[in-house]
Design a protein around this motif. Structure first.
Motif, PDB file in Angstrom:
ATOM      1  N   PHE A  37       0.812  -1.227   0.000  1.00  0.00           N
ATOM      2  CA  PHE A  37       0.000   0.000   0.000  1.00  0.00           C
ATOM      3  C   PHE A  37       0.842   1.273   0.000  1.00  0.00           C
ATOM      4  CE2 PHE A  37      -2.670  -3.275   1.727  1.00  0.00           C
ATOM      5  CZ  PHE A  37      -3.887  -3.046   1.115  1.00  0.00           C
ATOM      6  N   TYR A  38       0.343   2.251  -0.720  1.00  0.00           N
ATOM      7  CA  TYR A  38       0.933   3.589  -0.723  1.00  0.00           C
ATOM      8  C   TYR A  38      -0.233   4.559  -0.550  1.00  0.00           C
ATOM      9  CZ  TYR A  38       4.683   0.870  -2.719  1.00  0.00           C
ATOM     10  OH  TYR A  38       5.638  -0.096  -2.917  1.00  0.00           O
ATOM     11  N   ALA A  39      -0.325   5.163   0.629  1.00  0.00           N
ATOM     12  CA  ALA A  39      -1.437   6.076   0.905  1.00  0.00           C
ATOM     13  C   ALA A  39      -0.977   7.503   0.632  1.00  0.00           C
ATOM     14  CB  ALA A  39      -1.876   5.921   2.358  1.00  0.00           C
ATOM     15  N   VAL A  40      -1.753   8.182  -0.207  1.00  0.00           N
ATOM     16  CA  VAL A  40      -1.404   9.562  -0.585  1.00  0.00           C
ATOM     17  C   VAL A  40      -2.534  10.480  -0.138  1.00  0.00           C
ATOM     18  CG1 VAL A  40      -0.822  11.106  -2.497  1.00  0.00           C
ATOM     19  CG2 VAL A  40      -0.163   8.682  -2.609  1.00  0.00           C
ATOM     20  N   ASP A  41      -2.173  11.559   0.549  1.00  0.00           N
ATOM     21  CA  ASP A  41      -3.185  12.549   0.927  1.00  0.00           C
ATOM     22  C   ASP A  41      -2.632  13.931   0.559  1.00  0.00           C
ATOM     23  OD1 ASP A  41      -5.904  12.057   2.615  1.00  0.00           O
ATOM     24  OD2 ASP A  41      -5.164  14.083   2.971  1.00  0.00           O
ATOM     25  N   LYS A  42      -3.200  14.963   1.151  1.00  0.00           N
ATOM     26  CA  LYS A  42      -2.767  16.337   0.821  1.00  0.00           C
ATOM     27  C   LYS A  42      -1.254  16.503   0.933  1.00  0.00           C
ATOM     28  CE  LYS A  42      -6.805  18.861   2.356  1.00  0.00           C
ATOM     29  NZ  LYS A  42      -7.454  19.256   3.579  1.00  0.00           N
ATOM     30  N   GLN A  43      -0.667  15.832   1.916  1.00  0.00           N
ATOM     31  CA  GLN A  43       0.774  15.987   2.177  1.00  0.00           C
ATOM     32  C   GLN A  43       1.621  15.252   1.147  1.00  0.00           C
ATOM     33  OE1 GLN A  43      -1.563  14.599   4.252  1.00  0.00           O
ATOM     34  NE2 GLN A  43      -0.999  14.824   6.409  1.00  0.00           N
ATOM     35  N   GLY A  44       1.015  14.428   0.291  1.00  0.00           N
ATOM     36  CA  GLY A  44       1.767  13.546  -0.604  1.00  0.00           C
ATOM     37  C   GLY A  44       1.776  12.151  -0.026  1.00  0.00           C
ATOM     38  N   LEU A  45       2.809  11.333  -0.391  1.00  0.00           N
ATOM     39  CA  LEU A  45       2.872   9.974   0.173  1.00  0.00           C
ATOM     40  C   LEU A  45       3.002  10.083   1.691  1.00  0.00           C
ATOM     41  CD1 LEU A  45       3.038   6.920  -0.430  1.00  0.00           C
ATOM     42  CD2 LEU A  45       5.525   7.170  -0.476  1.00  0.00           C
ATOM     43  N   LEU A  46       2.227   9.289   2.402  1.00  0.00           N
ATOM     44  CA  LEU A  46       2.233   9.394   3.866  1.00  0.00           C
ATOM     45  C   LEU A  46       3.367   8.549   4.451  1.00  0.00           C
ATOM     46  CD1 LEU A  46      -1.613   9.249   4.599  1.00  0.00           C
ATOM     47  CD2 LEU A  46      -0.136  11.262   4.261  1.00  0.00           C
ATOM     48  N   PHE A  47       4.266   9.225   5.177  1.00  0.00           N
ATOM     49  CA  PHE A  47       5.400   8.565   5.835  1.00  0.00           C
ATOM     50  C   PHE A  47       5.129   8.486   7.332  1.00  0.00           C
ATOM     51  CE2 PHE A  47       7.430  10.485   2.047  1.00  0.00           C
ATOM     52  CZ  PHE A  47       7.959   9.330   1.493  1.00  0.00           C
ATOM     53  N   THR A  48       5.933   7.655   7.999  1.00  0.00           N
ATOM     54  CA  THR A  48       5.757   7.501   9.450  1.00  0.00           C
ATOM     55  C   THR A  48       5.874   8.839  10.180  1.00  0.00           C
ATOM     56  OG1 THR A  48       8.052   6.823   9.404  1.00  0.00           O
ATOM     57  CG2 THR A  48       6.434   5.088   9.743  1.00  0.00           C
ATOM     58  N   ASP A  49       6.721   9.744   9.623  1.00  0.00           N
ATOM     59  CA  ASP A  49       6.926  11.020  10.328  1.00  0.00           C
ATOM     60  C   ASP A  49       6.149  12.183   9.692  1.00  0.00           C
ATOM     61  OD1 ASP A  49       8.322  11.192   8.019  1.00  0.00           O
ATOM     62  OD2 ASP A  49      10.209  11.890   8.924  1.00  0.00           O
ATOM     63  N   THR A  50       5.189  11.895   8.808  1.00  0.00           N
ATOM     64  CA  THR A  50       4.362  12.970   8.229  1.00  0.00           C
ATOM     65  C   THR A  50       3.520  13.589   9.346  1.00  0.00           C
ATOM     66  OG1 THR A  50       4.235  11.791   6.128  1.00  0.00           O
ATOM     67  CG2 THR A  50       2.551  13.458   6.517  1.00  0.00           C
ATOM     68  N   PRO A  51       3.455  14.930   9.404  1.00  0.00           N
ATOM     69  CA  PRO A  51       2.615  15.542  10.440  1.00  0.00           C
ATOM     70  C   PRO A  51       1.117  15.316  10.178  1.00  0.00           C
ATOM     71  CG  PRO A  51       3.902  17.210   9.233  1.00  0.00           C
ATOM     72  CD  PRO A  51       4.163  15.907   8.579  1.00  0.00           C
ATOM     73  N   ASP A  52       0.334  15.426  11.227  1.00  0.00           N
ATOM     74  CA  ASP A  52      -1.142  15.396  11.147  1.00  0.00           C
ATOM     75  C   ASP A  52      -1.724  14.105  10.591  1.00  0.00           C
ATOM     76  OD1 ASP A  52      -1.103  18.038  12.051  1.00  0.00           O
ATOM     77  OD2 ASP A  52      -0.880  18.794   9.990  1.00  0.00           O
ATOM     78  N   LEU A  53      -1.089  12.979  10.869  1.00  0.00           N
ATOM     79  CA  LEU A  53      -1.666  11.706  10.410  1.00  0.00           C
ATOM     80  C   LEU A  53      -2.898  11.369  11.241  1.00  0.00           C
ATOM     81  CD1 LEU A  53       1.584   9.555  10.096  1.00  0.00           C
ATOM     82  CD2 LEU A  53       0.197  10.481   8.203  1.00  0.00           C
ATOM     83  N   THR A  54      -3.895  10.753  10.597  1.00  0.00           N
ATOM     84  CA  THR A  54      -5.049  10.270  11.368  1.00  0.00           C
ATOM     85  C   THR A  54      -4.713   8.878  11.920  1.00  0.00           C
ATOM     86  OG1 THR A  54      -6.107   9.115   9.526  1.00  0.00           O
ATOM     87  CG2 THR A  54      -6.610  11.464   9.770  1.00  0.00           C
ATOM     88  N   ALA A  55      -5.528   8.444  12.872  1.00  0.00           N
ATOM     89  CA  ALA A  55      -5.307   7.116  13.466  1.00  0.00           C
ATOM     90  C   ALA A  55      -5.397   6.033  12.384  1.00  0.00           C
ATOM     91  CB  ALA A  55      -6.346   6.863  14.555  1.00  0.00           C
ATOM     92  N   ALA A  56      -6.308   6.212  11.428  1.00  0.00           N
ATOM     93  CA  ALA A  56      -6.479   5.197  10.377  1.00  0.00           C
ATOM     94  C   ALA A  56      -5.296   5.191   9.405  1.00  0.00           C
ATOM     95  CB  ALA A  56      -7.783   5.460   9.620  1.00  0.00           C
ATOM     96  N   GLN A  57      -4.664   6.360   9.206  1.00  0.00           N
ATOM     97  CA  GLN A  57      -3.551   6.439   8.247  1.00  0.00           C
ATOM     98  C   GLN A  57      -2.271   5.812   8.796  1.00  0.00           C
ATOM     99  OE1 GLN A  57      -3.455  10.689   7.711  1.00  0.00           O
ATOM    100  NE2 GLN A  57      -4.920  10.660   6.000  1.00  0.00           N
ATOM    101  N   LYS A  58      -2.037   5.979  10.093  1.00  0.00           N
ATOM    102  CA  LYS A  58      -0.738   5.593  10.685  1.00  0.00           C
ATOM    103  C   LYS A  58      -0.275   4.192  10.302  1.00  0.00           C
ATOM    104  CE  LYS A  58      -0.472   8.897  14.388  1.00  0.00           C
ATOM    105  NZ  LYS A  58      -1.109   9.262  15.633  1.00  0.00           N
TER     106      LYS A  58
END
Ligand SMILES: NC(=O)c1ccc[n+]([C@@H]2O[C@H](COP(=O)([O-])OP(=O)(O)OC[C@H]3O[C@@H](n4cnc5c(N)ncnc54)[C@H](O)[C@@H]3O)[C@@H](O)[C@H]2O)c1
Ligand SMILES: O=C(O)C[C@H](O)C(=O)O
Ligand SMILES: [Mn+2]
Length: 545
Positions: free
Chosen positions: A321-342
């Protein structure tokens, strides 16, 4: 005994001009209707002609809602005859227009329960009054913070609960007298609504945080007390609340979140259909979910479950899986992650160019996905360049632009077929016309949870399910396999809406069987198929006591 008014103004009893002479005498209706007694079929012919005379989709919907308000049997008989034509009118995308204009067009509360956050002491009375003594088995509740992809629509969003329930009856055959749409009016952060003197909801900001969750709890307590046999369906709650609410209640009684689980199911079913066509294995796929919100993460979790059932460990499965949101690809240290994204984040160290992966284009270029899902609410974001780049690295790219309504879709089916030279396997959130391209007609499946939630819900109710678990969801995702003839060139990845009633019944039977197999039924039930058949309501006139 009821008087004429009480019968003619009760949409669950009213037959209008179809009341026979005997009924007119017995029920005190003599002289309250024109002399000629019509059959239901004649009423349907007349009503369909009226429907056709309306020029816009919204006018058509308003006409149908008038029928619905007056006579449920006639409405659903008409819808049964014209399901493909009516779905986009009573449901998505036209329901979106009616929600935007709800307060301005309001004429009838449509038997919904309106719960105001300012008066939780009235919740129980409100639910009771709206149910009017009916035996409620199915509740669709919305707080309308995330209506489709259009954001916060306050009390106007009640139309999505009404619309979802109309599809339940048309698709699966739940008795329309056994359903209750509920609006939780928690206020609205939509300034335009608050500034509108005609807006019919609370003109204050949305309640949030613990006080909001406490209100939800008060609603659930009242709902369970009054309708302990009911299934509770959550619709279009905000990203911050949807999963939290589901986690809190899903082990306590039969309940599901349609945007998380209904969407997860239809997407997995569509992927399984696509892989039937391409003859590929789900374990060989790489998934990019663009828009890692309620629906995006619901989809990821349903696919994750499938990969694990196919034999992968959880850690192996997550690597797909590669989850992409407003921030781009979501990394472990991306700010403002939701509980479901982590749990779906990646590690920066996996990519030489991690800093560049801030756009969908960069992620597709780097990852070479085989499956691309759009739940971003961002129209046109599956561009020709991105799609061509994806198609250059996989023979049958699976591309599902799912954002609703029409104006928010990430791409159109016609463009995706053209850009991939007919290779893409597509499902769209709203209905899409066939696409003719270089001598082949491509049928486009509707990747909308409406294909799944009616059968799922009906099966759970028929089986008197205590809870819904992953086992049953998985069984339901596989239910549609075999219905699609994937050997035809241009075959769709999901069955057509024209077969909605047939496959909703099949789905309901499989869901009910799964509940019985796991002994999760409250009442003793000998046969799942019979239980489903026994609960099915058909639109025809019945005697009135
Ligand atoms: N076809 C279906 O059955 C179905 C089912 C559910 C939802 N949907 C659609 O999916 C969309 C999302 O619904 P939801 O309930 O998940 O809403 P949501 O608000 O929970 O999620 C939307 C996500 O998209 C992200 N996003 C916003 N702008 C973005 C951008 N520029 N780039 C990348 N990500 C961006 C948001 O941050 C959020 O995480 C809606 O349009 C909805 O209609 C379709
Ligand atoms: O309502 C729909 O059309 C599907 C879905 O539940 C959504 O929120 O978009
Ligand atoms: Mn929804």
């Amino acid at each position: 005994m009821k008087n004429a008014d009480a019968i003619l103004n009760n949409p669950f009893l009213n037959k209008g001009t179809a009341f026979t002479q005997a009924e007119r005498h017995a029920l005190g209706l003599v002289g309250t209707l024109p002399a000629h007694v019509q059959t239901l079929a004649e009423q349907v012919t007349q009503a369909y002609a009226q429907f056709q005379s309306k020029s816009s989709h919204l006018e058509k919907r308003l006409y149908l809602m008038t029928l619905f308000n007056e006579n449920r049997t006639l409405f659903f008989r008409l819808m049964a005859d014209h399901v493909v034509e009516f779905m986009p009118i009573v449901y998505d995308p036209t329901v979106a227009d009616s929600i935007e204009a709800y307060s301005h067009l309001f004429t009838d509360p449509q038997n919904a329960a309106f719960l105001s956050v300012d008066h939780p002491e009235d919740f129980e009375a409100s639910l009771k009054n709206a149910a009017g003594g009916r035996d409620i088995r199915l509740v669709v509740v919305t707080d309308a913070e995330g209506i489709l992809g259009m954001g916060d629509w306050g009390v106007n969003g009640v139309d999505i609960a009404v619309g979802k329930l109309m599809v339940y009856t048309a698709a699966a055959g739940i008795d329309p007298a056994q359903v209750l749409p509920v609006s939780i009016d928690a206020g609205t952060n939509n300034q335009k609504l608050r500034d509108d003197p005609l807006y019919l909801g609370n003109h204050h900001k949305r309640l949030a945080g613990d006080p909001y969750l406490d209100i939800i709890d008060q609603f659930v307590t009242a709902e369970r007390k009054l309708f302990p046999e009911s299934l509770l369906h959550w619709e279009d709650f905000g990203r911050a609340n949807a999963q939290v609410i589901l986690d809190k209640y899903q082990d306590q009684f039969a309940t599901f979140n349609d945007d998380i689980q209904g969407t997860g199911m239809v997407v997995l079913a569509g992927i399984l259909g696509a892989l039937n066509i391409s003859k590929e294995d789900i374990k060989d796929q790489k998934f990019v979910t663009f828009g890692a919100g309620t629906a995006g993460m619901g989809i990821a979790n349903q696919i994750l479950d499938e990969l694990q059932r196919a034999g992968l460990s959880e850690a192996e499965a997550r690597k797909h899986f590669y989850a992409v949101d407003k921030q781009g690809l979501l990394f472990t240290d991306t700010p403002d992650l939701t509980a479901a994204q982590k749990p779906f984040t990646r590690d920066c160290s996996e990519f030489a160019n991690a800093d560049d992966l801030t756009t969908l284009a960069a992620v597709v270029k780097t990852v070479h996905p085989t499956v691309l899902i759009g739940t971003s609410t961002q129209p046109g974001t599956f561009t020709e360049d991105i799609v061509k780049d994806m198609a250059a690295h996989t023979p049958r790219p699976i591309i599902f632009p799912l954002s609703n309504p029409t104006k928010l879709a990430e791409a159109t089916a016609a463009d995706l077929i053209k850009w991939t030279d007919g290779k893409a396997l597509i499902a769209t959130g709203i209905p899409a016309d066939d696409v003719d391209y270089r001598g082949t007609t491509y049928h486009i499946g509707q990747g909308n949870n409406a294909l799944m939630y009616p059968g799922l819900g009906f099966g759970l109710i028929a089986a008197t399910a205590k809870v819904l678990n992953g086992e049953t969801l998985s069984a339901a995702c596989h239910a549609l396999g075999g219905i699609v003839d994937t050997t035809q060139p241009g075959a769709a990845v999901l069955p057509p809406v024209s077969q909605l009633t047939e496959f909703s019944q099949k789905l309901a039977e499989i869901v009910a069987q799964s509940i019985l197999d796991q002994q999760l039924n409250k009442e003793p039930i000998a046969n799942a198929k019979q239980a489903v058949a026994a609960m099915k309501w058909v639109p025809e006139y019945r005697p009135i006591d």
